[in-house]
Design a protein around this motif. Structure first.
Motif, PDB file in Angstrom:
ATOM      1  N   SER A 108      -9.124 -27.199  53.578  1.00 47.78           N
ATOM      2  CA  SER A 108      -8.415 -26.559  53.871  1.00 47.78           C
ATOM      3  C   SER A 108      -7.485 -24.984  54.212  1.00 47.78           C
ATOM      4  N   LEU A 109      -8.867 -24.597  55.333  1.00 46.83           N
ATOM      5  CA  LEU A 109      -8.643 -23.577  55.816  1.00 46.83           C
ATOM      6  C   LEU A 109      -7.431 -23.118  56.811  1.00 46.83           C
ATOM      7  N   GLU A 138      -9.209 -16.988  46.264  1.00 45.45           N
ATOM      8  CA  GLU A 138      -9.944 -18.060  45.459  1.00 45.45           C
ATOM      9  C   GLU A 138     -11.024 -18.989  46.111  1.00 45.45           C
ATOM     10  N   VAL A 139      -9.853 -19.329  47.176  1.00 46.29           N
ATOM     11  CA  VAL A 139     -10.859 -20.509  47.670  1.00 46.29           C
ATOM     12  C   VAL A 139     -11.086 -20.176  49.326  1.00 46.29           C
ATOM     13  N   LEU A 140     -10.481 -18.468  49.249  1.00 44.86           N
ATOM     14  CA  LEU A 140     -11.916 -17.688  50.323  1.00 44.86           C
ATOM     15  C   LEU A 140     -13.114 -17.640  50.052  1.00 44.86           C
ATOM     16  N   ASP A 141     -12.975 -17.116  48.752  1.00 49.07           N
ATOM     17  CA  ASP A 141     -14.013 -16.515  47.773  1.00 49.07           C
ATOM     18  C   ASP A 141     -15.025 -17.710  47.792  1.00 49.07           C
ATOM     19  N   GLU A 142     -14.679 -19.215  47.915  1.00 50.57           N
ATOM     20  CA  GLU A 142     -15.737 -20.088  47.406  1.00 50.57           C
ATOM     21  C   GLU A 142     -16.188 -20.330  49.001  1.00 50.57           C
ATOM     22  N   ILE A 143     -15.454 -19.657  49.591  1.00 51.22           N
ATOM     23  CA  ILE A 143     -16.456 -20.332  51.192  1.00 51.22           C
ATOM     24  C   ILE A 143     -16.784 -19.418  51.821  1.00 51.22           C
ATOM     25  N   THR A 144     -16.689 -17.708  51.313  1.00 55.58           N
ATOM     26  CA  THR A 144     -17.644 -17.070  51.614  1.00 55.58           C
ATOM     27  C   THR A 144     -18.794 -17.083  51.038  1.00 55.58           C
ATOM     28  N   ASN A 145     -18.720 -17.297  49.370  1.00 56.02           N
ATOM     29  CA  ASN A 145     -20.107 -17.755  48.721  1.00 56.02           C
ATOM     30  C   ASN A 145     -21.007 -18.795  48.943  1.00 56.02           C
ATOM     31  N   LYS A 146     -20.035 -20.153  49.145  1.00 55.31           N
ATOM     32  CA  LYS A 146     -21.150 -20.647  50.167  1.00 55.31           C
ATOM     33  C   LYS A 146     -21.723 -20.825  51.892  1.00 55.31           C
TER      34      LYS A 146
END
Length: 163
Positions: A108-109, A138-146
């Motif tokens: 989704s980036l 939130e999408v960016l947070d998910e990417i960062t977390n993974k």
């Protein structure tokens, strides 16, 4: 095999020590762990029982000794007054699962990039744009977390090497 401490059984520091005891017999007891780490046995017991929080230097020592980099994230995300609310907790997962989740989130980036550019183009995030911006953050947070989870898995497998 070390005797299980029932009061400390759910404590992340205790679990890390017991896991490390599988490859270092000295870590099977608090006395042995105390000798290896230099942390007083009573203090180590209190850390494992959750009656006191470890100092950052102790977390680094335990993390290194137990080969448990997840202790650093736990400390920063759950115990450190500066980290709570700003550092996301990371749970160790299987490499394949994390990799697939990261790749899926990264698909989704391009859309996220275009939308953030659209929102920020005028230099202001207005009330109408706020929900969209929160969604993309939130999408960016998910990417960062993974990505951080992947880094943690790597550090656990290869030790204290920098990524």
């Amino acid at each position: 095999m070390p005797k299980m401490a029932t009061k400390a059984a759910d404590n992340v520091f205790y679990k890390a020590r017991i896991a490390a005891a599988s490859w270092n017999d000295r870590l099977g007891s608090r006395e042995g762990a105390s000798e290896v780490t230099g942390i007083d046995r009573t203090r180590l017991a209190n850390i494992e029982l959750g009656t006191i929080n470890p100092h950052p230097e102790e977390v680094l020592m335990l993390s290194d000794t137990y080969n448990a980099p997840e202790l650093q994230n736990h400390f920063c995300s759950h115990l450190c007054p500066l980290g709570i609310g700003t550092i996301s907790p990371i749970e160790l997962e299987e490499l394949e699962r994390v990799t697939l989740q990261l790749i899926s989130a990264m698909k989704s980036l391009p859309e996220v990039k275009d939308e953030i550019i659209d929102i920020a183009a005028d230099g202001v995030i207005d009330a109408k744009e706020k929900p969209r911006m929160e969604q993309y953050l939130e999408v960016l947070d998910e990417i960062t977390n993974k990505a951080q989870t992947l880094k943690l898995i790597y550090r656990k497998q290869f030790g204290k090497q920098e990524v």
